[in-house]
Design a protein around this motif. Structure first.
Motif, PDB file in Angstrom:
ATOM      1  N   SER A   1       0.831  -1.206   0.000  1.00  0.00           N
ATOM      2  CA  SER A   1       0.000   0.000   0.000  1.00  0.00           C
ATOM      3  C   SER A   1       0.865   1.256   0.000  1.00  0.00           C
ATOM      4  O   SER A   1       2.043   1.210   0.376  1.00  0.00           O
ATOM      5  CB  SER A   1      -0.901  -0.003   1.229  1.00  0.00           C
ATOM      6  N   ARG A   2       0.234   2.351  -0.401  1.00  0.00           N
ATOM      7  CA  ARG A   2       0.948   3.635  -0.425  1.00  0.00           C
ATOM      8  C   ARG A   2       1.444   3.990   0.981  1.00  0.00           C
ATOM      9  O   ARG A   2       2.558   4.461   1.150  1.00  0.00           O
ATOM     10  CB  ARG A   2      -0.014   4.710  -0.937  1.00  0.00           C
TER      11      ARG A   2
ATOM     12  N   GLU B   1      -6.761   0.510  -0.287  1.00  0.00           N
ATOM     13  CA  GLU B   1      -5.464   0.581  -0.988  1.00  0.00           C
ATOM     14  C   GLU B   1      -4.871   1.988  -0.980  1.00  0.00           C
ATOM     15  O   GLU B   1      -3.685   2.190  -0.795  1.00  0.00           O
ATOM     16  CB  GLU B   1      -5.655   0.156  -2.459  1.00  0.00           C
ATOM     17  N   ASP B   2      -5.770   2.990  -1.186  1.00  0.00           N
ATOM     18  CA  ASP B   2      -5.274   4.376  -1.253  1.00  0.00           C
ATOM     19  C   ASP B   2      -5.012   4.968   0.136  1.00  0.00           C
ATOM     20  O   ASP B   2      -4.695   6.146   0.270  1.00  0.00           O
ATOM     21  CB  ASP B   2      -6.263   5.244  -2.043  1.00  0.00           C
TER      22      ASP B   2
ATOM     23  N   THR C   1      -7.278   5.356   2.553  1.00  0.00           N
ATOM     24  CA  THR C   1      -8.477   5.860   3.243  1.00  0.00           C
ATOM     25  C   THR C   1      -9.032   4.794   4.185  1.00  0.00           C
ATOM     26  O   THR C   1      -9.012   3.607   3.855  1.00  0.00           O
ATOM     27  CB  THR C   1      -9.580   6.264   2.224  1.00  0.00           C
TER      28      THR C   1
END
Ligand SMILES: Nc1ncnc2c1ncn2[C@@H]1O[C@H](COP(=O)(O)OP(=O)(O)OP(=O)(O)O)[C@@H](O)[C@H]1O
Length: 814
Positions: A153-154, A216-217, A219
């Protein structure tokens, strides 16, 4: 040539140099004897000397050396079991005359009667000449690879790049992370030491647990995950140090997800506080097998129903340490329970976390026992290595054949040193290593057993009391001394130089209490001064101290894979490093041929090391001038003076005590000198307290010899106990002759002086001929040589029998 100098030394006690009769060489034998008698000033003294000569077995050296010369087979292609002997002078440029030769002062003879190496060193490339190779375990280029593209993930990728300064993965991470992020199959990770295997398995676990609560982003999802949401992963490692180290790495990673919690359960710490931590809630548990089995049996609150990953780090080592049954129990208990698809709070785990229990087995080396462990714990595992081609080959053949080797950038050398010269060569090597400030920051010395670690630490540490800490300005709390490291960390005066006046010495082994072990390792890792760690194999696995630039195997490892792990403490993650292996001339030289090497191992002669190390004065603690006084300033005389200094330190009586004698022959000769009867000498024996350093040296020697007998069967052709010269080896311990009690009733680490910080003084446990089984330990530890295997015990006995036949008087065995 007999080692004549030694026999007189057996009488010599105290710091002052002793006058010896001048040794006459050349001319006719009769003339030499005559001159010798004249020098000694009378028949009586000459007689006394010859008695002493017989008692100390000095003649043995002459006979044995002569016999060796006669039996020399002269075949250069074979490693002769009994190495040739000869003077250093016979092998090349003669060493400078020792100050003893010139002045008649006593010295400890180091350069005579030594076996000659069987390797032709001039033919071989020297260590310095080897071309530097491209690092094989370094992170890949950040342009080509990054953690985001591997499926992390980021949040995790950014955290790695910004907070941990890791922009690109290593090769094993590149191949492992996508597999463990997307697939639910078991995996066997195999890659070089220092290649980043820890993060290779930790990052996918953290990523997937994080995915329970975050998209994934990055949030957040509506589901909340916290420390009470369930135990999702268990990581097993063989040593407490390794568990703590993994925990430190994981804690750093978890700073990007502070709601997730990891903890350790390891032996040597309070079970009660471990239980309390488990009760509070934990998502990832790092444990030693013994302690986890205990908790699985006794800690009800430990629920493994939600566990999705079981990682076995350093799997082969765990098997080797006898944890097979514990691992079977752990695997069995984890598999036995029904896999909970939701946790207690109703959060759906399946789909995000693996839908089956995944086992990951990690190892840098491959031993038969890893395959056995694989059978116990893995099901249809994928074999992941650093190189794709290796993986493809293994997938095709269905076998796990990847060869293991040291990192390519690691420079390796082997110093072939006769036993008598081992100690001074080690010091010379350390002295030249730390000659310039900043040249080398940290070095690790591997030694065969805990007794020997204790002894070498005591011998090399400064004897001057430590300076009191500077008083703090008023109002400021004074810094508390760290009581845990008082007995394990000290300045190492002998290896310092004017340019590098502070080098800190550390010791670590499995018989120290856990708080001492942890504090010592921390002190070594965080030491801002140059530092040396003297240790057993307890530090050979997984230990990650980034500034270690040199590894010295003073005693070779007991099996080749252990050697690979030991030298892997340097040259980590693409950094440079050097490893030096000490070998005895003769059959041990052949060991080089079986070592896996990515770059050639250059054998070196000890002369060059001594020359370099003793080019300048040797600093000596506790003396007025601060340096070792020699009347000649050559490297050879410095080496001999240093050896003599150590021998004198061992024989010096403890303050206020009567002199201590090392052997029956010494006592007898001394009693004759003082016109005393044997009876009086016997009385003295009861009165004389032993110098603790001498006691420690004897114990270290005994344990070392026992340890030597436990090299793995396939490698005993190189480490043959029956070919070991005990008298010469004793010198490497600063002893003038080998103490008795090696082969018989072997007591387990009992005579070692108890030191502050040591575990409880383990009671003496005689194991007869050394054939008793190793006791099951609560937890990790290194080899226990009281309990050498049956075969080792037999070989020890054979050796003793042989020695007894030949030289009972010399070594005082019985
Ligand atoms: N991607 C990376 N970039 C930079 N450094 C890394 C990276 N991955 C790991 N490291 C560093 O590499 C060092 C070695 O990592 P690690 O201890 O995981 O090696 P290992 O393969 O487990 O070695 P061993 O087999 O000796 O246990 C550590 O100091 C770690 O911080």
């Amino acid at each position: 040539m007999a080692d004549d100098g030694d026999m007189f030394l057996n009488f010599e006690i105290g710091d002052a140099p002793i006058k010896q009769t001048v040794k006459y060489t050349g001319g006719r034998w009769r003339d030499r004897v005559k001159a010798q008698k004249g020098e000694k000033g009378g028949q009586d003294q000459s007689k006394q000397a010859s008695t002493a000569r017989r008692d100390t077995g000095a003649d043995y050296y002459t006979n044995r050396a002569a016999k060796r010369q006669r039996t020399e087979d002269g075949d250069p292609g074979r490693f002769s079991k009994t190495p040739r002997t000869g003077n250093a002078a016979e092998r090349g440029p003669p060493p400078p005359p020792t100050h003893a030769m010139k002045t008649g002062l006593v010295s400890s003879r180091l350069f005579t009667s030594n076996p000659v190496p069987v390797t032709d060193f001039e033919e071989l490339p020297q260590a310095e000449e080897a071309e530097p190779a491209q690092p094989s375990n370094a992170p890949l280029s950040a342009e080509a690879e990054n953690f985001l593209s591997l499926g992390l993930s980021r949040r995790v990728s950014q955290h790695l790049a910004t907070k941990l300064e890791m922009k690109a993965p290593t090769a094993i991470q590149k191949n492992t992370i996508p597999q463990l992020v997307k697939e639910d199959s078991d995996a066997f990770l195999q890659a070089e030491t220092g290649s980043g295997k820890t993060l290779a398995y930790l990052l996918p676990i953290v990523h997937r647990i994080l995915a329970l609560s975050h998209n994934e982003d990055g949030t957040p999802k509506t589901t909340k995950v916290h420390r009470n949401s369930g135990l999702f992963a268990i990581i097993l490692a063989p040593t407490r140090e390794l568990c703590k180290q993994i925990a430190v790495v994981l804690e750093k990673v978890l700073r990007c997800a502070p709601w997730l919690v990891c903890t350790t359960v390891i032996g040597g710490e309070s079970k009660k506080s471990e239980k309390a931590r488990i009760r509070k809630g934990v998502n990832i548990l790092i444990a030693t097998p013994g302690r986890l089995t205990d908790h699985l049996d006794n800690t009800k609150v430990l629920d493994v129903g939600t566990v999705r990953w079981l990682v076995l780090d350093e799997g082969d080592r765990m098997m080797e340490m006898g944890f097979e049954d514990d691992i079977k129990t752990i695997v069995g208990k984890i598999r036995a329970g029904t896999l909970q698809k939701r946790n207690a709070e109703g959060v759906v785990l399946d789909g995000v976390l693996p839908s089956r229990r995944v086992t990951v087995l990690c190892s840098a080396t491959m031993k038969m026992n890893v395959q056995k462990l694989g059978e116990i714990s893995l099901e249809d595992a994928v074999h992941i290595t650093a190189s794709k081609s290796d993986m493809e080959k293994d997938a095709e053949t269905g076998a796990v054949e990847t060869a293991f080797s040291a990192p390519a950038q690691l420079k390796q050398a082997a110093i072939v040193t006769p036993a008598k010269l081992r100690l001074v060569t080690l010091i010379a090597l350390l002295k030249s290593t730390f000659a310039r400030k900043g040249s080398v920051m940290k070095a690790i010395i591997f030694i065969s057993c805990a007794d020997s670690v204790d002894y070498h630490f005591e011998l090399l540490k400064s004897t001057t009391p430590r300076a009191e800490p500077e008083p703090k300005p008023e109002g400021e709390a004074p810094t508390k001394p760290n009581i845990h490291i008082e007995s394990t960390v000290a300045p190492a005066t002998y290896i310092t130089s004017p340019a590098n006046p502070t080098v800190m010495l550390h010791k670590l082994h499995g018989s120290l209490a856990q708080p001492v072990r942890s504090a010592t390792l921390k002190a070594f890792s965080e030491c801002k001064d140059p530092a040396v760690l003297i240790t057993t194999d307890i530090s050979s696995r997984g230990l990650d101290v980034p500034a270690v630039e040199l590894v010295i195997e003073y005693d070779p490892a007991f099996a080749v894979p252990d050697h690979v792990h030991r030298i892997g403490r340097t040259a980590r993650a693409g950094r440079a490093g050097k490893a030096v292996l000490f070998l005895l001339p003769g059959s041990e030289e052949g060991y080089i041929s079986i070592l896996p090497k990515s770059t050639p191992i250059a054998p070196q002669l000890y002369d060059s090391i001594l020359q370099k190390g003793f080019a300048t004065n040797i600093n000596v603690p506790g003396t007025e001038s601060g340096v070792l006084e020699t009347d000649r300033q050559s490297w050879a005389s410095r080496a001999e003076a240093l050896q003599l200094h150590f021998e004198q330190r061992l024989l010096a009586p403890p303050p206020g005590a009567t002199p201590v004698f090392e052997s029956k022959s010494e006592k007898f000769a001394a009693s004759k000198q003082g016109k005393k009867g044997k009876k009086d000498a016997k009385k003295d024996e009861n009165k004389t307290p032993d110098n603790p350093l001498l006691v420690s040296a004897r114990q270290a020697f005994r344990s070392h010899i026992r340890a030597y007998a436990t090299h793995v069967r396939e490698e005993r052709i190189y480490f043959d106990i029956t070919a070991l010269h005990l008298g010469h080896m004793a010198k490497a311990f600063g002893l003038r002759e080998a103490p008795g009690g090696i082969g018989g009733g072997v007591s387990r680490r009992t005579h070692r002086p108890v030191q502050p910080g040591d575990k409880t003084n383990k009671t003496s446990k005689s194991v007869g001929d050394g054939t008793a089984r190793r006791p099951k330990k609560d937890d990790d530890d290194e080899r226990d040589f009281g309990a050498a295997d049956e075969d080792a015990g037999r070989r020890m006995k054979e050796k003793m029998k042989m020695m007894m036949g030949n030289m009972a008087s010399e070594f005082n065995l019985g």
